[in-house]
Design an enzyme around this catalytic site. Structure first.
Site, short mmCIF file in Angstrom:
data_model
loop_
_atom_site.label_atom_id
_atom_site.label_comp_id
_atom_site.label_asym_id
_atom_site.label_seq_id
_atom_site.Cartn_x
_atom_site.Cartn_y
_atom_site.Cartn_z
CG ASN A 1 24.64 26.99 -10.94
OD1 ASN A 1 24.39 27.69 -11.93
ND2 ASN A 1 24.92 25.70 -11.03
CB CYS B 1 25.26 25.34 -16.71
SG CYS B 1 24.28 24.95 -15.26
CG HIS C 1 28.41 27.32 -15.12
ND1 HIS C 1 27.38 28.21 -14.92
CD2 HIS C 1 28.03 26.16 -14.53
CE1 HIS C 1 26.41 27.60 -14.24
NE2 HIS C 1 26.79 26.36 -14.00
O1 UT7 Z 1 25.57 23.98 -12.89
C1 UT7 Z 1 25.31 22.68 -13.29
C2 UT7 Z 1 26.44 21.81 -12.96
N1 UT7 Z 1 26.46 21.49 -11.56
C3 UT7 Z 1 27.59 21.35 -10.93
O2 UT7 Z 1 28.62 21.58 -11.53
C4 UT7 Z 1 27.56 20.90 -9.52
C5 UT7 Z 1 28.62 19.86 -9.32
N2 UT7 Z 1 28.64 19.26 -7.99
C6 UT7 Z 1 28.94 19.95 -6.86
O3 UT7 Z 1 29.13 21.13 -6.88
C7 UT7 Z 1 29.12 19.15 -5.59
O4 UT7 Z 1 29.11 17.79 -5.90
C8 UT7 Z 1 28.04 19.43 -4.51
C9 UT7 Z 1 28.24 20.83 -3.95
C10 UT7 Z 1 26.66 19.29 -5.12
C11 UT7 Z 1 28.20 18.45 -3.36
O5 UT7 Z 1 29.51 18.53 -2.81
P1 UT7 Z 1 30.37 17.23 -2.57
O6 UT7 Z 1 31.61 17.64 -1.93
O7 UT7 Z 1 30.44 16.50 -3.89
O8 UT7 Z 1 29.50 16.45 -1.53
P2 UT7 Z 1 28.85 15.01 -1.64
O9 UT7 Z 1 27.67 15.03 -2.55
O10 UT7 Z 1 29.94 14.01 -1.92
O11 UT7 Z 1 28.34 14.81 -0.17
C12 UT7 Z 1 29.24 14.73 0.94
C13 UT7 Z 1 28.43 14.63 2.22
C14 UT7 Z 1 27.30 13.61 2.14
O12 UT7 Z 1 27.20 12.98 3.36
P3 UT7 Z 1 27.84 11.52 3.63
O13 UT7 Z 1 27.16 10.64 2.61
O14 UT7 Z 1 29.30 11.69 3.35
O15 UT7 Z 1 27.49 11.25 5.02
C15 UT7 Z 1 26.08 14.44 1.89
O16 UT7 Z 1 24.90 13.82 2.38
O17 UT7 Z 1 27.78 15.89 2.46
C16 UT7 Z 1 26.37 15.68 2.67
N3 UT7 Z 1 25.67 16.85 2.18
C17 UT7 Z 1 25.43 17.94 2.94
N4 UT7 Z 1 25.75 18.22 4.21
C18 UT7 Z 1 25.39 19.43 4.69
C19 UT7 Z 1 25.13 17.07 0.96
N5 UT7 Z 1 24.54 18.28 0.92
C20 UT7 Z 1 24.73 18.83 2.14
C21 UT7 Z 1 24.36 20.07 2.69
N6 UT7 Z 1 24.72 20.32 3.97
N7 UT7 Z 1 23.68 21.00 2.01
#
Ligand code: UT7
Length: 327
Positions: free
Chosen positions: A284, A114, A254
């Site tokens: 992204n 990125c 980004h």
């Molecule tokens: O460009 C390269 C750099 N990348 C980034 O900067 C990305 C950085 N990370 C992020 O943007 C975020 O961490 C994500 C968007 C990837 C995830 O968001 P989050 O708020 O950190 O969610 P999480 O991973 O903590 O997950 C929360 C919950 C989980 O369920 P439980 O364990 O709380 O029951 C996940 O399983 O959300 C669930 N979850 C989803 N639910 C519905 C994860 N993906 C999804 C989804 N739809 N697509």
């Protein structure tokens, strides 16, 4: 006289096919509300089977050269940034060079995920400011759909495809790249990477069966670092350049997650009306996010000659950086 490198033009190419959140609901266990609330993404573009990072980058390059009235023979160096090269080797610069007919150029690829655009700009700056290059084409192009696992809801909602091209030349006035800082922390590698297909774990029947040829990410780990490091490095660049934040017309971060963008802006004391955002429409697109936002702001006329623009990135590696330019 000390030369200063400048972005003299930038153009984008987005594939026509849109993939909306509702369609993703049919592919994995997710929903539009979750995606919009947690990421700010509403839709992304997906390249068709015959398109590649090379072909999309070439299309953006052709648009750019036409727009600027520059002929491909005038380009002396092509730098491509991508995590989805057309082939493991040779460089995608070879594809761009032949597709646009840049018969006098040499070229190579940079792998910085990125942060590819800012890393590429940094190398371009060195080449132009040392008078080794007069017309440098910086192509940031990504077919993320080719390495995204559409069975993994935690990553497949995040990425889209796009190609961009920027022309870097010596500035003839006060405009150009004013200050930049780049960083790398390899301990972040396991937080965002593609496990197989390289020399550490070559492609085999087992790696394919185990779905190891897709991007995997520890979202929370990347998120935490991205917010802090993008804001810190941006502040450092402004301090070095002795430019107060209120003089910055546009902050172009980004585009990985709208919440990361908002948090970084808040840490920098920047209101969101001076922050470029296109993640809602394109998701992204890895190294193509920053140049595509810059192209948009120039096209809509809100980024004008003389404006100060601060760009910042954070991504796999970990790589991060910030660059301050005067348009
Ligand atoms: O460009 C390269 C750099 N990348 C980034 O900067 C990305 C950085 N990370 C992020 O943007 C975020 O961490 C994500 C968007 C990837 C995830 O968001 P989050 O708020 O950190 O969610 P999480 O991973 O903590 O997950 C929360 C919950 C989980 O369920 P439980 O364990 O709380 O029951 C996940 O399983 O959300 C669930 N979850 C989803 N639910 C519905 C994860 N993906 C999804 C989804 N739809 N697509």
């Amino acid at each position: 006289m000390q030369l200063r490198a400048k972005i003299t033009g930038v153009a984008s190419y987005f594939p026509e096919k849109k993939l909306g959140n509702q369609e993703l609901e049919k592919m994995v266990d997710t929903n539009d509300a979750w995606i919009v609330e947690r990421t700010g993404i509403r839709e992304r573009r997906i390249a068709h089977a015959q398109e590649s990072a090379g072909s999309m980058g070439a299309e953006a390059s052709k648009r750019l050269l036409e727009q600027l009235g520059v002929s491909p023979e005038e380009i002396d160096l092509i730098i491509v940034t991508t995590v989805t090269p057309d082939h493991p080797f040779p460089a995608t610069a070879s594809v761009i060079q032949t597709e646009i007919g840049a018969t006098r150029a040499w070229g190579f690829d940079i792998s910085a995920a990125c942060s590819g655009y800012l890393y590429g700009l940094e190398v371009a700056r060195g080449m132009v400011e040392s008078a080794r290059s007069k017309k440098l084409l910086l192509v940031s192009s990504e077919k993320m759909s080719s390495i995204v696992d559409y069975q993994d809801r935690s990553t497949c909602i995040l990425f889209g495809d796009a190609g961009t091209a920027s022309l870097i030349e010596a500035s003839e006035d006060e405009s150009g790249i004013l200050e930049s800082i780049m960083r790398l922390d390899g301990t972040g590698l396991p937080s965002l990477y593609m496990p197989a297909g390289g020399s550490r774990l070559p492609t085999s029947e087992e790696t394919v069966k185990a779905r190891k040829h897709f991007a995997v990410q520890d979202g929370r780990a990347v998120y935490k670092r991205a917010v802090v490091d993008m804001a810190e490095i941006s502040a450092e660049v402004l301090e070095r350049a002795k430019v107060p934040i209120d003089q910055v017309r546009w902050f172009i971060p980004h585009q990985a997650n709208l919440r990361i963008i908002e948090s970084a802006a808040k840490r920098l004391n920047l209101p969101m009306d001076r922050v470029a955002v296109n993640i809602d429409r394109y998701a992204n697109t890895t190294s193509a996010t920053i140049p595509s936002c810059l192209a948009e702001k120039i096209e809509e006329g809100t980024a004008k000659k003389g404006d100060l623009i601060l760009m910042a990135s954070f991504g796999a590696g970990f790589t991060w950086g910030a660059t301050l330019i005067r348009l």
